[in-house]
Design an enzyme around this catalytic site. Structure first.
Site, PDB file in Angstrom:
ATOM      1  N   ASP A 154       0.858  -1.181   0.000  1.00  0.00           N
ATOM      2  CA  ASP A 154       0.000   0.000   0.000  1.00  0.00           C
ATOM      3  C   ASP A 154       0.899   1.238   0.000  1.00  0.00           C
ATOM      4  OD1 ASP A 154      -2.160   1.674  -0.078  1.00  0.00           O
ATOM      5  OD2 ASP A 154      -3.260   0.714   1.550  1.00  0.00           O
TER       6      ASP A 154
HETATM    7  C1  NOJ Z   1      -4.084   4.030  -0.084  1.00  0.00           C
HETATM    8  C2  NOJ Z   1      -5.205   3.054   0.049  1.00  0.00           C
HETATM    9  O1  NOJ Z   1      -5.132   2.372   1.288  1.00  0.00           O
HETATM   10  C3  NOJ Z   1      -5.258   2.007  -1.055  1.00  0.00           C
HETATM   11  O2  NOJ Z   1      -6.462   1.301  -0.932  1.00  0.00           O
HETATM   12  C4  NOJ Z   1      -5.148   2.675  -2.401  1.00  0.00           C
HETATM   13  O3  NOJ Z   1      -5.207   1.700  -3.420  1.00  0.00           O
HETATM   14  C5  NOJ Z   1      -3.864   3.465  -2.459  1.00  0.00           C
HETATM   15  N1  NOJ Z   1      -3.900   4.497  -1.445  1.00  0.00           N
HETATM   16  C6  NOJ Z   1      -3.626   4.102  -3.827  1.00  0.00           C
HETATM   17  O4  NOJ Z   1      -4.560   5.087  -4.068  1.00  0.00           O
END
Ligand code: NOJ
Length: 684
Positions: free
Chosen positions: A257
């Site tokens: 993430d």
């Molecule tokens: C953080 C989020 O937790 C995740 O779900 C997402 O895909 C990413 N940001 C990218 O936007």
């Protein structure tokens, strides 16, 4: 076909680490920007993947640099979150889950994939598969609700929709199931907090949707930001290597993430970026999203012998294999030939799906469909088109969204509108004007709830009531209405604890966030063009103190007995939810009877359904099982199936659900929701 091993043999360490790095453009920012997008890095082959850049023009331009100007001409992989639509915004996933309709789940993912592909994207960070039983957690909005069986069916349908029959398809994008695992159970529902649970709970509730995703061929998986039983998921060897790769057989790409590898320092498990990078790589994380830990830390980790070059190569192999499966080496520009904006067809789907996700929670005296034409529309969510997108708007534009007010006017209703109060804040000065509006209206419609950004990432709420002074506005309207029908359209990214609102309103329609066609979808239901058929995929608490609240509870040794004080209960509130899992009314009136089981493998469970109401409608039927196992407690109800039937007035039909024969004695329950009082049962 390219020869991946040969390509890897030609790569420098910097080029390899480039393939393991994903950097964000600034179209959408969800965390710190450590490495701004640099064209030079693409040219030098030291960035191989991007997120948050879309549109046929920009994606083609950037891809051209990678293909024509980098030494090895390796195409970029471009990803973006299309959680519930890309350009065309559909209802939030929690709302969509309440359709209990895999074909519909698949259809919106298909459109989203086509739109992503049109915009030059190759991957979407969806579906979000975090089961959650805690409405305080804002990200409950992004997922399938409280049940793992639903989460698994949702996973399969969404992955089919995104990935189509082949990843090489020009309209297919790679799906990335997230967030593995347990994120939905963060302590006290507080975003990014720790999770701690038994292995039994993890396997029964939180892992099944991911197992289903792997079985459905999901291309990528994103570990959660959180730590689980003391180990951050980004560095969790037992779960990523042993369970996900070993037991589930996942051989796709694991993407961290956003900034999660660097956050291993905050978790306190790594002393510096090199250690953090080594922990993540050794756990099996292939792509570092936005930490720059791999490019900066892995060369140091190699020197310190914290990682092996073979593991770096294996990760690079998986990334290149995905690019190959997406057919990027042969034709890097095949996606992104033209932006597909919102079309009449995609809008029609958004409108239809939006209407079907609305959950009718109350409808005393058939207040709905609206008989009155002259309607006072009061509340801060009536004229809030942009909010209708919900917490993650994707590439959807607020100006493409239809507000409730617009929808009602286009449906030919005579509407007057005053917001009364803002969504949040303390200003009550608009209430008097709102009350004036009630005087010569035939009916009143309150549009209340949360703003779009009150749920989603980083949006936990400890208080599950209406924000700001909306409850006071509603109370004043109930007083003023003096017998006129008052309906509420309630917007939220989570179940709200609003027992007073529900008890005073004549009708309540939970709209969640229906997407870009919200106003039309809502008008279709309010005017009776469509009978509501959404069911809540998550229990609604009476008060925040009941949370976590869910139907799959264990009985305990002292299950509640109203005649025995020393049994499990609260002294100040009932145990039961305000609305149970699966709850939702329609404009029909259904009766279930004649539950029976036909032998075989699988067993056929049949129930007759009759519509005794005056309007055509759709009923949803749930199949639960109660099983006993020596030495181990099991949930009172485990969901094993769901089905739907549409019936005209006075019509009767049969719903058939299948079930693998349980081992040992079990009791079947079938009904319209998870409340025991509504279920038919049978011992098998
Ligand atoms: C953080 C989020 O937790 C995740 O779900 C997402 O895909 C990413 N940001 C990218 O936007």
């Amino acid at each position: 076909m390219i020869h991946i091993d040969r390509l890897i043999a030609e790569m420098t360490l910097a080029e390899k680490l480039g393939q393991l790095t994903m950097t964000a453009a600034d179209y959408a920012v969800t965390g710190p920007v450590i490495t701004p997008l640099s064209e030079d890095a693409i040219r030098s082959g030291t960035i191989g993947n991007l997120l948050n850049l879309y549109g046929s023009g920009p994606t083609r331009r950037i891809q051209k640099i990678a293909i024509e100007e980098s030494r090895l001409h390796i195409p970029l992989l471009l990803g973006f979150d299309a959680l519930h639509g890309h350009r065309t915004i559909f209802p939030i996933p929690l709302a969509e889950a309440g359709l209990f309709d895999p074909a519909a789940w698949e259809s919106t993912a298909r459109v989203a994939a086509e739109e992503c592909a049109g915009d030059g994207l190759h991957m979407t960070f969806a579906p979000m598969l975090d089961v959650s039983r805690d409405p305080r957690w804002g990200r409950i909005a992004e997922g399938p609700g409280e049940d793992p069986f639903v989460g698994s069916a949702f996973a399969r349908a969404k992955i089919r929709g995104f990935q189509n029959t082949s990843l090489a398809d020009v309209g297919a994008v790679a799906a990335c199931a997230k967030h593995f695992a347990g994120y939905g159970a963060v302590t006290a529902g507080r975003e990014y907090a720790s999770t701690d649970m038994s292995e039994g709970m993890l396997r029964e509730v939180y892992l099944p949707p991911f197992r289903a995703a792997v079985k459905a061929g999901v291309a990528a998986i994103m570990p959660a930001f959180t730590d689980l039983n003391d180990v951050p998921m980004t560095a969790n060897v037992p779960l990523l290597r042993d369970v996900l790769r070993g037991e589930f057989g996942f051989d796709g790409v694991i993407i961290s993430d956003y900034h999660a590898i660097a956050e291993l320092l905050n978790h306190g498990v790594a002393g510096d970026l090199a250690e953090a990078a080594a922990l993540a790589l050794n756990a099996g994380v292939d792509i570092d999203m936005m930490s720059d830990a791999y490019r900066v830390g892995l060369p140091v980790a190699l020197q310190r012998n914290l990682v092996a070059m073979d593991d770096i190569d294996a990760a690079v192999y998986r990334v290149l294999a995905l690019k190959e499966r997406l057919d990027l080496f042969q034709d890097p520009y095949r996606r992104g030939r033209a932006d597909t904006g919102v079309t009449a067809q995609s809008r029609a789907l958004a409108r239809a799906v939006g209407a079907r996700t609305l959950v009718l929670l109350k409808n005393d005296g058939n207040t709905l469909p609206l008989a009155a034409r002259k309607i006072a529309v009061i509340g801060p969510l009536a004229d809030a088109g942009g909010d209708m997108r919900g917490p993650w708007g994707g590439a959807g534009r607020p100006e493409d969204c239809v507000s409730v007010l617009q929808g009602l006017m286009e449906a030919g209703l005579d509407v007057r509108h005053v917001p009364g109060v803002a969504i949040d804040g303390d200003d009550l000065s608009g209430v008097a004007t709102a009350l004036d509006l009630c005087t010569d209206a035939d009916a009143i419609l309150l549009c209340l709830g949360e703003a779009a950004l009150m749920s989603g990432e980083a949006a936990s709420r400890a208080n599950l009531g209406l924000p700001g002074r909306q409850q006071e506005l509603a109370d004043a309207v109930f007083e003023k209405a003096a017998g006129k029908p008052v309906g509420v359209v309630l917007f939220s990214g989570r179940p709200l604890a609003v027992p007073e609102l529900v008890s005073r309103a004549h009708a309540v329609l939970a709209a969640w966030f229906p997407g870009c066609e919200a106003g039309h979808s809502i008008a279709d239901v309010l005017t009776g063009k469509v009978s509501p058929c959404g069911r809540t995929p998550v229990s609604w608490p009476r008060t925040g103190g009941q949370v976590p609240i869910f139907f799959g509870e264990r009985p305990g040794g002292r299950p509640f007995n109203p005649n025995d004080h020393f049994t499990s209960h609260y002294s100040d509130v009932e145990n039961t939810p305000l609305f149970p899992f699966g709850y939702g009314l329609s404009y029909g009136d259904f009766e279930l009877s004649n539950l029976r089981v036909e032998p075989g493998d699988p067993l056929s469970v049949k129930v007759d359904v009759a519509n005794r109401g005056a309007l055509p409608a759709e009923e949803t039927v749930f199949l639960f099982l109660n099983q006993k196992k020596p030495g181990v407690t099991r949930a009172l109800l485990e969901l094993k199936g769901f089905g739907k039937i549409s019936l005209n007035p006075s019509e009767q039909g049969t719903v058939t659900l299948t079930l693998p024969p349980p081992t040992g004695r079990a009791e079947l329950f079938v009904g319209p929701n998870a409340a025991f009082s509504s279920l038919l049962s049978l011992s098998i």
